[in-house]
Design an enzyme around this catalytic site. Structure first.
Site, short mmCIF file in Angstrom:
data_model
loop_
_atom_site.label_atom_id
_atom_site.label_comp_id
_atom_site.label_asym_id
_atom_site.label_seq_id
_atom_site.Cartn_x
_atom_site.Cartn_y
_atom_site.Cartn_z
N HIS A 164 -1.63 7.99 0.51
CA HIS A 164 -1.92 7.36 1.80
C HIS A 164 -0.67 7.15 2.67
CE1 HIS A 164 -5.78 6.90 0.10
NE2 HIS A 164 -5.64 5.73 -0.45
N LYS A 166 -9.54 8.36 9.05
CA LYS A 166 -9.48 7.27 10.04
C LYS A 166 -9.11 7.85 11.40
CE LYS A 166 -7.79 4.04 6.48
NZ LYS A 166 -8.48 2.78 6.31
N LYS A 194 -0.89 -5.72 -2.40
CA LYS A 194 -2.16 -6.45 -2.45
C LYS A 194 -1.83 -7.93 -2.36
CE LYS A 194 -4.89 -2.95 -4.60
NZ LYS A 194 -5.43 -2.35 -3.38
N LYS A 253 -9.00 11.15 -5.08
CA LYS A 253 -7.72 10.72 -5.62
C LYS A 253 -7.94 9.77 -6.79
CE LYS A 253 -5.44 7.16 -3.88
NZ LYS A 253 -5.92 5.81 -4.27
N ASP A 255 -1.00 4.48 -6.58
CA ASP A 255 -2.28 4.26 -5.88
C ASP A 255 -2.14 4.54 -4.38
OD1 ASP A 255 -4.99 3.41 -5.73
OD2 ASP A 255 -4.37 1.39 -5.14
N GLU A 282 -2.61 -5.46 2.23
CA GLU A 282 -4.00 -5.86 1.99
C GLU A 282 -4.05 -7.31 1.55
OE1 GLU A 282 -6.46 -2.53 0.15
OE2 GLU A 282 -4.54 -2.33 -0.86
C1 BG6 Z 1 -7.61 3.22 -2.09
C2 BG6 Z 1 -6.85 2.47 -3.13
O1 BG6 Z 1 -7.37 4.59 -2.18
O2 BG6 Z 1 -7.24 2.74 -0.80
C3 BG6 Z 1 -7.12 0.99 -3.02
O3 BG6 Z 1 -7.22 2.93 -4.42
C4 BG6 Z 1 -6.84 0.50 -1.62
O4 BG6 Z 1 -6.35 0.26 -3.96
C5 BG6 Z 1 -7.53 1.38 -0.58
O5 BG6 Z 1 -7.33 -0.83 -1.53
C6 BG6 Z 1 -7.08 1.02 0.83
O6 BG6 Z 1 -7.86 1.71 1.76
P1 BG6 Z 1 -8.32 1.04 3.12
O7 BG6 Z 1 -9.03 2.12 3.86
O8 BG6 Z 1 -9.20 -0.12 2.73
O9 BG6 Z 1 -7.06 0.57 3.80
#
Ligand code: BG6
Length: 503
Positions: free
Chosen positions: A259, A201, A355, A167, A254, A235
Site C-alpha cells: 500500500h 481508491k 494501528k 495480498k 502488511d 489507523e
Molecule cells: C489491509 C491491511 O490491506 O489494509 C489492514 O491488511 C489495513 O491491516 C487495511 O487495516 C487498510 O486499508 P484501508 O482501505 O482501510 O485504509
C-alpha cells in the site's frame, strides 16, 4: 466525502458493461467476499456494468447450497444499511440491483487442495472466467497449480482466463519470487491480476491527474523545489480479531511494500509515456527499483500498549486474542527512504503507518522549499508551503501558504486553501473493489501490480526483515501519534511529522 452521495444507490455508468464472464470466488464464505466483493458487485450491477451473462460461482470447504449462500449474503447486504462501521453503508439496498447479482450466485462445496474440486469446475466452466483468490495467502500457489493442472487457465477461441491474487503477495523477496514463478509456470503475466486495494481508491488514481495534468504543479514536483515528502497511513483500529494473521505479518509486511509503496509510486514516479497499462506499470517499476534498500538505522518499529482511543479505553497489542504475551510484532513502522533518481536527489521520503493511532488519516504531504531569495529572511511565522493530498477518510487537497497578517507591520500568517472532491464531483458510492473487478473483466491491468514491481518492493525492505527478526520494538500508547523514536528519526534531519488530523 459528501455524506449524501455515500448513501445513494449509484446511477448507471457511462461505461459499457463488462464482457460476459463467470467470476469464480475461492473463499466464498469468507469475510472479503461478504464485506467487499458482494457490495462491489452490487454497485457494478446498479451501474449497469455487468453483462446479462455474468455469473458467480462461490467455492468453499464448508457445506452450503445455492439457497443458503444467497440467503446469507442477502442478509449481510441488508445489515450494511444499519452498520455504519462497515466500508459499505447504503441507506437501502436497491432490490433490482441486488436481485441481478443474487440470481446469478451459485455455491460449490470444494476443498482447495483436492484435484476433484478443479475437475468439477473444469466440467462446469466455458467461456470467459475470472478466478478470484479470496483466501489465505498459503492457498495462492496451490490453487493456481490446481487450476493449471485442470486446464482451467488455457485461453482460446477468444475466451480469457484470469486470476486475481489478493495480498499479501509473499512474505519476503524469496517467497514473492517463488510465488511469481509458480504463477508464471501456469499462465502468462497478462493472466494474473495482483490486487492492491489502495489502487481502487479514486483519490489515489487522481494523483496522476494532479501531477501530470496541471502546468502549475508538474514543473515544481522535483528536488529543486521539494524539501521532503511524508506519506502516512494511520489507523485508529487495533489488530482485534486478526491476531493469527498479524502476529507473523506485522505492520511492515502488511502495509509498506504494497500500500505505502503504491502511494509512493503515484507521487514519485516519472511521467508515464501514455496512460496505457504497461506504460504506467513501467514507470512504477522503475521507481520501485530506484528505492535504496532501507538501512535499519533509517527505520523505527513500534507496538501499541493499552491506552485511550477516541475516548474509549483499549487494550494493548499483546493482550489482543491470538497474540503472544511477549510478542515483538510491530503495529507501527516509520521509515526514511532515499530514491536514487535525478528528480529526487537529496529529497527524503518519510513513510509511517500504524494501528491505534490518534486519528485515521491516509495522506501524502509535499513540503516545498522556502524561496531561495526572499525579502523575508527572518520574518517570524514563515513556514514552507505544504501540499497535503488527502486520500482517506477526507478526500481532497489542502495547500498551506504564507500570507500577510492584517495590520501596519509586515507580519506573516498561515492560510490554508482546501478543496474536497465531493464539492465538485458527484461521487459514485464505492468500496474500491468495483473498478478493480470491472478492470479485470475488461482486461485493463493498469491498477494491478506486475511481478517485477512486487519483487522490487520487497527488495527495498529486505534489510529490515532480516534486522528485525530478533529486534525489540519501541512502545507507544494506543491513541497516540506513535513512538518517540519515530519523532527522533525526523528530528535528526531537522524535520517533524505533521500532527495527525491537523488541517
Ligand atoms: C489491509 C491491511 O490491506 O489494509 C489492514 O491488511 C489495513 O491491516 C487495511 O487495516 C487498510 O486499508 P484501508 O482501505 O482501510 O485504509
Amino acid at each position: 466525502m459528501s455524506t449524501d452521495a455515500a448513501h445513494e444507490t449509484p446511477p448507471p455508468s457511462d461505461s459499457p458493461a463488462a464482457p460476459p464472464c463467470t467470476l469464480v470466488i475461492f473463499g466464498a464464505s469468507g469475510d472479503l467476499t461478504k464485506r467487499l466483493l458482494m457490495p462491489a458487485l452490487y454497485n457494478l450491477s446498479a451501474g449497469k456494468l455487468l453483462s446479462e451473462d455474468f455469473a458467480v460461482i462461490g467455492v468453499d470447504h464448508n457445506d452450503n447450497t445455492d439457497e443458503g449462500w444467497c440467503k446469507a449474503l442477502s442478509e449481510t447486504m441488508q445489515s450494511f444499511t444499519t452498520d455504519h462501521t462497515s466500508e459499505f453503508h447504503p441507506d437501502h439496498i436497491d432490490a433490482t440491483a441486488w436481485g441481478f447479482v443474487r440470481d446469478r450466485l451459485h455455491f460449490r462445496h470444494g476443498d482447495f487442495s483436492d484435484s476433484a474440486t478443479f475437475r468439477d469446475l473444469a466440467g462446469a466452466l466455458t467461456g470467459n472466467v475470472v478466478f478470484y483468490l479470496a483466501v489465505s495467502a498459503r492457498f495462492f500457489g496451490p490453487i493456481v497449480e490446481q487450476l493449471g493442472a485442470a486446464g482451467l487457465l488455457k485461453q482460446g477461441d477468444g475466451a480469457f482466463r484470469r486470476v486475481v491474487v489478493e495480498k499479501p503477495f509473499g512474505s519476503d523477496l524469496a517467497s514473492a519470487k517463488a510465488l511469481n514463478a509458480t504463477l508464471l509456470a501456469q499462465g502468462d503475466e497478462g493472466q494474473f491480476f495482483r490486487i492492491d486495494h489502495f489502487l481502487g481508491k479514486e483519490t489515489v488514481q487522481s494523483i496522476l491527474a494532479l501531477r501530470f495534468a496541471n502546468g502549475l504543479l508538474e514543473p515544481v514536483w522535483r528536488a529543486e523545489h521539494v524539501a521532503a515528502i511524508e506519506i502516512t497511513a494511520a489507523e485508529t483500529i487495533g489488530v482485534e480479531e486478526r491476531g493469527a494473521f498479524y502476529e507473523p505479518t506485522g505492520a511492515l509486511r502488511d502495509m509498506v511494500p504494497n500500500h505505502l509503496f503504491q502511494l509512493l509510486c503515484m507521487v514519485a514516479m516519472e511521467a508515464p509515456d501514455s496512460l496505457a497499462a504497461e506504460a504506467i506499470r513501467d514507470a512504477k517499476s522503475r521507481l520501485l527499483e530506484a528505492i535504496r534498500p532501507v538501512a535499519p538505522g533509517d527505520a523505527v518499529r513500534g507496538q501499541y500498549t493499552a491506552g485511550t482511543e477516541l475516548g474509549r479505553a483499549v487494550i494493548g497489542y499483546r493482550a489482543e486474542p491470538n497474540v503472544a504475551e511477549e510478542s515483538r510484532t510491530e503495529t507501527y513502522v516509520a521509515l526514511k527512504l532515499t530514491i536514487d533518481t535525478p528528480r529526487w536527489a537529496g529529497v527524503p521520503f518519510y513513510l509511517r503507518t500504524g494501528k491505534r493511532m490518534t486519528d485515521r488519516a491516509t495522506e501524502i504531504a509535499v513540503h516545498f522549499r522556502v524561496p531561495a531569495h526572499s525579502p523575508f529572511p527572518a520574518a517570524p511565522g514563515m513556514m514552507p508551503d505544504i501540499l497535503r493530498l488527502r486520500i482517506d477518510p477526507e478526500q481532497g487537497m489542502s495547500l498551506g501558504l504564507n500570507a500577510k497578517r492584517p495590520g501596519p507591520e509586515m507580519r506573516l500568517g498561515r492560510v490554508v486553501a482546501t478543496f474536497e472532491y465531493g464539492d465538485f464531483f458527484h461521487e459514485t458510492p464505492s468500496v474500491g473493489y468495483e473498478t478493480l473487478l470491472y478492470d479485470c473483466m475488461t482486461g485493463d491491468a493498469t491498477l494491478f501490480q506486475r511481478a517485477d514491481g512486487i519483487e522490487a518492493g520487497w527488495a527495498a525492505v529486505e534489510p529490515l526483515l532480516a534486522a528485525w527478526r530478533d529486534a525489540p520494538v519501541a512502545f507507544y500508547a494506543a491513541g497516540s501519534d506513535g513512538p518517540d523514536e519515530a519523532a527522533a528519526l525526523l528530528a535528526r534531519d531537522g524535520h517533524a511529522w505533521l500532527p495527525l488530523g491537523d488541517a
